[in-house]
Write a protein that holds these residues in place. Structure first.
Motif, PDB file in Angstrom:
ATOM      1  N   LYS A   4      51.753  42.645  41.645  1.00 56.34           N
ATOM      2  CA  LYS A   4      51.737  41.637  40.559  1.00 56.34           C
ATOM      3  C   LYS A   4      53.138  40.650  41.198  1.00 56.34           C
ATOM      4  O   LYS A   4      52.713  39.523  41.109  1.00 56.34           O
ATOM      5  CB  LYS A   4      52.407  42.149  39.077  1.00 56.34           C
ATOM      6  CG  LYS A   4      52.526  41.099  38.174  1.00 56.34           C
ATOM      7  CD  LYS A   4      52.657  41.547  36.819  1.00 56.34           C
ATOM      8  CE  LYS A   4      54.093  42.334  36.826  1.00 56.34           C
ATOM      9  NZ  LYS A   4      54.154  42.785  35.504  1.00 56.34           N
ATOM     10  N   ASP A   5      54.031  41.151  41.521  1.00 61.04           N
ATOM     11  CA  ASP A   5      55.270  40.355  42.151  1.00 61.04           C
ATOM     12  C   ASP A   5      55.450  40.125  43.655  1.00 61.04           C
ATOM     13  O   ASP A   5      56.180  39.638  44.395  1.00 61.04           O
ATOM     14  CB  ASP A   5      56.470  40.871  41.555  1.00 61.04           C
ATOM     15  CG  ASP A   5      56.556  40.884  40.180  1.00 61.04           C
ATOM     16  OD1 ASP A   5      56.077  39.853  39.615  1.00 61.04           O
ATOM     17  OD2 ASP A   5      57.287  41.973  39.307  1.00 61.04           O
TER      18      ASP A   5
ATOM     19  N   TYR B 155      46.872  35.057  45.278  1.00 57.82           N
ATOM     20  CA  TYR B 155      45.844  36.362  44.768  1.00 57.82           C
ATOM     21  C   TYR B 155      44.765  35.819  44.115  1.00 57.82           C
ATOM     22  O   TYR B 155      44.708  35.765  43.077  1.00 57.82           O
ATOM     23  CB  TYR B 155      46.920  36.995  43.920  1.00 57.82           C
ATOM     24  CG  TYR B 155      46.572  38.423  43.484  1.00 57.82           C
ATOM     25  CD1 TYR B 155      46.998  39.599  44.265  1.00 57.82           C
ATOM     26  CD2 TYR B 155      45.578  38.557  42.340  1.00 57.82           C
ATOM     27  CE1 TYR B 155      46.597  40.858  43.896  1.00 57.82           C
ATOM     28  CE2 TYR B 155      45.208  39.966  42.111  1.00 57.82           C
ATOM     29  CZ  TYR B 155      45.703  41.078  42.681  1.00 57.82           C
ATOM     30  OH  TYR B 155      45.224  42.174  42.309  1.00 57.82           O
TER      31      TYR B 155
ATOM     32  N   MET C  86      48.240  47.991  41.322  1.00 56.12           N
ATOM     33  CA  MET C  86      48.239  46.570  40.870  1.00 56.12           C
ATOM     34  C   MET C  86      49.662  46.212  40.074  1.00 56.12           C
ATOM     35  O   MET C  86      50.102  45.010  40.094  1.00 56.12           O
ATOM     36  CB  MET C  86      47.341  46.594  39.517  1.00 56.12           C
ATOM     37  CG  MET C  86      45.812  46.536  40.211  1.00 56.12           C
ATOM     38  SD  MET C  86      45.299  45.028  40.931  1.00 56.12           S
ATOM     39  CE  MET C  86      45.548  43.951  39.730  1.00 56.12           C
TER      40      MET C  86
END
Length: 248
Positions: free
Chosen positions: A214-215, A220, A210
């Motif tokens: 995130k980036d 998403y 995770m």
């Protein structure tokens, strides 16, 4: 699991007691030699993001049954992949679903844009008429950022997936190929219960995956559904998850 990629098929084939599989392919626009559509293509963090040959679909990746369960007969045409890690346990109704999901597939190449209940061959799944149960489904619709590190995310998700199987509850993991026009993709997991899915979120490999994800994504989006089988019929239905516990 953050649904980056399924485990590399080369890690699942040609091992003792493993199964082979084929993936149907569309025609290639490459100027190189025409590949045999029955050959197993190479899947890795590059080929899944930018495949040189369009792929119609990936087979379902089913969690291997506990060691005390006999292996189910696999369909000869497009058998599923299976994990190296085994489930610790499975209930009778989930075992029936596991067998039915051997033939799980998308209906067409538009699965990343289609409603979940219309994206797959749910109508072809058949379970014993007297069984009744609900399962928890998680859907991930995504679009990767250009230039994001697919290799690290691939490895992290592979570990998170095996971790989820070993901890229990994960029946199936399916991951598609990004749409060549929109770059959108869809992945899904089917769990024995919502509690199993929530428990997986706190595991170390999932947390690591995770953090990397995130980036990495421009889009998403998570969706949640209930897969339901009622006594008296053999088919299943898919309904949006609203609240409460699902499965056990």
């Amino acid at each position: 699991m953050i649904f980056a990629h399924p485990p590399h098929p080369s890690e699942l084939r040609r091992k003792e007691n493993s199964y082979t599989f084929t993936i149907p392919l569309l025609g290639s626009s490459s100027s190189g030699p025409i590949r045999d559509p029955h050959d197993i293509p190479t899947f890795d963090s590059t080929s899944l993001i930018e495949p040189k040959t369009p792929i119609l679909y990936l087979p379902p990746l089913l969690s291997s049954l506990p060691a005390n369960f006999p292996r189910s007969a696999l369909p000869h045409e497009h058998p599923p992949l299976v994990t190296e890690t085994r489930l610790p346990d499975i209930d009778p109704a989930s075992l029936s679903l596991h067998k039915a999901l051997h033939r799980f597939r998308p209906l067409d190449s538009l699965y990343s844009e289609s409603p979940y209940a219309q994206a797959f061959n749910w109508h072809e799944l058949s379970l014993p008429v007297d069984e009744e149960r609900e399962w928890y489904c998680v859907v991930f619709r995504s679009k990767r950022k250009a230039g994001s590190d697919g290799g690290s995310l691939y490895e992290a998700d592979k570990k998170a997936h095996e971790e989820a199987v070993g901890n229990g509850g994960l029946i199936l993991y399916w991951y598609g190929i990004p749409n060549q026009q929109t770059s959108m993709n869809l992945a899904t997991c089917i769990w024995q219960s919502r509690k199993h899915a929530i428990a997986a979120n706190s595991r170390p490999h999932h947390i690591r995956a995770m953090m990397l994800a995130k980036d990495s994504y421009e889009v998403y989006d998570l969706e949640r559904y209930v897969l339901q089988k009622v006594a008296g019929v053999t088919g299943v239905t898919v309904q949006p998850f609203v609240a409460g516990e699902v499965g056990w």
